[in-house]
Design a protein around this motif. Structure first.
Motif, PDB file in Angstrom:
ATOM      1  N   ARG A 169       0.826  -1.358  -0.083  1.00 27.36           N
ATOM      2  CA  ARG A 169       0.028   0.010   0.049  1.00 27.36           C
ATOM      3  C   ARG A 169       0.863   1.341  -0.086  1.00 27.36           C
ATOM      4  O   ARG A 169       0.650   2.215  -0.579  1.00 27.36           O
ATOM      5  CB  ARG A 169      -0.888  -0.086   1.181  1.00 27.36           C
ATOM      6  CG  ARG A 169      -1.791   1.343   1.331  1.00 27.36           C
ATOM      7  CD  ARG A 169      -2.826   1.228   2.791  1.00 27.36           C
ATOM      8  NE  ARG A 169      -3.377   2.222   2.788  1.00 27.36           N
ATOM      9  CZ  ARG A 169      -3.058   3.445   3.220  1.00 27.36           C
ATOM     10  NH1 ARG A 169      -1.914   3.309   3.850  1.00 27.36           N
ATOM     11  NH2 ARG A 169      -3.927   4.513   3.281  1.00 27.36           N
ATOM     12  N   GLU A 170       1.873   1.301   0.619  1.00 31.01           N
ATOM     13  CA  GLU A 170       2.933   2.288   0.813  1.00 31.01           C
ATOM     14  C   GLU A 170       3.410   2.776  -0.633  1.00 31.01           C
ATOM     15  O   GLU A 170       3.485   4.083  -0.984  1.00 31.01           O
ATOM     16  CB  GLU A 170       4.375   2.239   1.380  1.00 31.01           C
ATOM     17  CG  GLU A 170       4.027   1.596   2.983  1.00 31.01           C
ATOM     18  CD  GLU A 170       3.789   0.210   3.229  1.00 31.01           C
ATOM     19  OE1 GLU A 170       3.961  -0.602   2.363  1.00 31.01           O
ATOM     20  OE2 GLU A 170       2.831  -0.060   4.130  1.00 31.01           O
ATOM     21  N   ASP A 171       3.310   1.942  -1.661  1.00 27.48           N
ATOM     22  CA  ASP A 171       3.888   2.162  -2.890  1.00 27.48           C
ATOM     23  C   ASP A 171       2.681   3.154  -3.585  1.00 27.48           C
ATOM     24  O   ASP A 171       3.132   4.074  -4.269  1.00 27.48           O
ATOM     25  CB  ASP A 171       3.913   1.099  -3.900  1.00 27.48           C
ATOM     26  CG  ASP A 171       5.314   0.166  -3.668  1.00 27.48           C
ATOM     27  OD1 ASP A 171       6.049   0.757  -2.868  1.00 27.48           O
ATOM     28  OD2 ASP A 171       5.385  -1.039  -3.873  1.00 27.48           O
ATOM     29  N   TYR A 172       1.464   2.545  -3.407  1.00 24.49           N
ATOM     30  CA  TYR A 172       0.282   3.399  -3.913  1.00 24.49           C
ATOM     31  C   TYR A 172       0.193   4.721  -3.315  1.00 24.49           C
ATOM     32  O   TYR A 172      -0.173   5.748  -4.224  1.00 24.49           O
ATOM     33  CB  TYR A 172      -0.996   2.575  -3.738  1.00 24.49           C
ATOM     34  CG  TYR A 172      -2.222   3.240  -4.577  1.00 24.49           C
ATOM     35  CD1 TYR A 172      -2.331   3.171  -6.063  1.00 24.49           C
ATOM     36  CD2 TYR A 172      -3.042   3.977  -4.035  1.00 24.49           C
ATOM     37  CE1 TYR A 172      -3.424   3.788  -6.698  1.00 24.49           C
ATOM     38  CE2 TYR A 172      -4.059   4.412  -4.713  1.00 24.49           C
ATOM     39  CZ  TYR A 172      -4.276   4.476  -6.059  1.00 24.49           C
ATOM     40  OH  TYR A 172      -5.318   4.904  -6.460  1.00 24.49           O
ATOM     41  N   VAL A 173       0.275   4.962  -1.990  1.00 25.24           N
ATOM     42  CA  VAL A 173       0.496   6.176  -1.379  1.00 25.24           C
ATOM     43  C   VAL A 173       1.661   7.091  -1.982  1.00 25.24           C
ATOM     44  O   VAL A 173       1.307   8.166  -2.231  1.00 25.24           O
ATOM     45  CB  VAL A 173       0.623   5.945   0.262  1.00 25.24           C
ATOM     46  CG1 VAL A 173       0.821   7.290   0.895  1.00 25.24           C
ATOM     47  CG2 VAL A 173      -0.532   5.153   0.804  1.00 25.24           C
TER      48      VAL A 173
END
Length: 185
Positions: free
Chosen positions: A42-46
């Motif tokens: 999810r950090e990549d998408y954020v």
């Protein structure tokens, strides 16, 4: 009856609202994008959302510059559009209007598994992510095992199978292009 939660249980569930979970998070679009593009973390998408927001803000600032700085605005806009076009995030270098509509999905579409599907090297994103994680794909001379790699336009043509990959051998057998030297090895 339901027992009262202990302190450590309350602490763990502090941010979670089990009654109104859809309204509390407000991230259903984010979850859909994570599933659609098979983003593992999810950090990549954020991070992609933050980058897209920064590009949109920069495009708005450039658009709002006064007529006294027209030459500076044109030079900076051309540099921004050239950079985004080189990364493959926008299709045209015509105007800043395309920069103002940039989203995190554009970054997700430039990930290596999405390009494998686009180049028809994999049937779907699930298989493409598996191929990348198992080390069957290389970009240029180096083997890539991280599916979060963003591939620019200049490098897109250098996405191939690893020489020792069984998938490459199957493709060559199917196309009847396998060399006799490869059969001996």
């Amino acid at each position: 009856m339901v027992r009262k939660l202990k302190y450590h249980e309350q602490k763990l569930l502090r941010r979670l609202d089990l009654v109104n979970w859809e309204a509390s998070g407000g991230n259903l679009a984010e979850v859909r994008a994570l599933r659609r593009y098979r983003v593992g973390r999810r950090e990549d998408y954020v991070h992609y959302k933050a980058l897209a927001r920064a590009v949109r803000a920069l495009a708005r600032r450039l658009r709002d510059l006064g007529p006294a700085s027209a030459a500076f605005r044109a030079r900076c806009a051309a540099a921004l559009l050239e950079k985004l076009h080189g990364l493959g995030l926008v299709n045209s270098r015509q105007s800043l209007a395309v920069c103002e509509s940039l989203s995190a999905a554009a970054f997700c579409r430039r990930r290596l598994p999405c390009l494998l599907v686009k180049l028809r090297m994999a049937q779907n994103l699930r298989h493409a992510v598996t191929f990348v994680e198992q080390g069957h794909v290389r970009v240029g001379p180096e083997v890539v095992t991280d599916p979060a790699l963003l591939v620019p336009r200049a490098v897109e043509d250098f996405i191939t199978w690893v020489d020792a990959s069984r998938l490459r051998q199957k493709v060559l057998d199917y196309n009847q292009e396998r060399d006799d030297f490869d059969l001996a090895a």
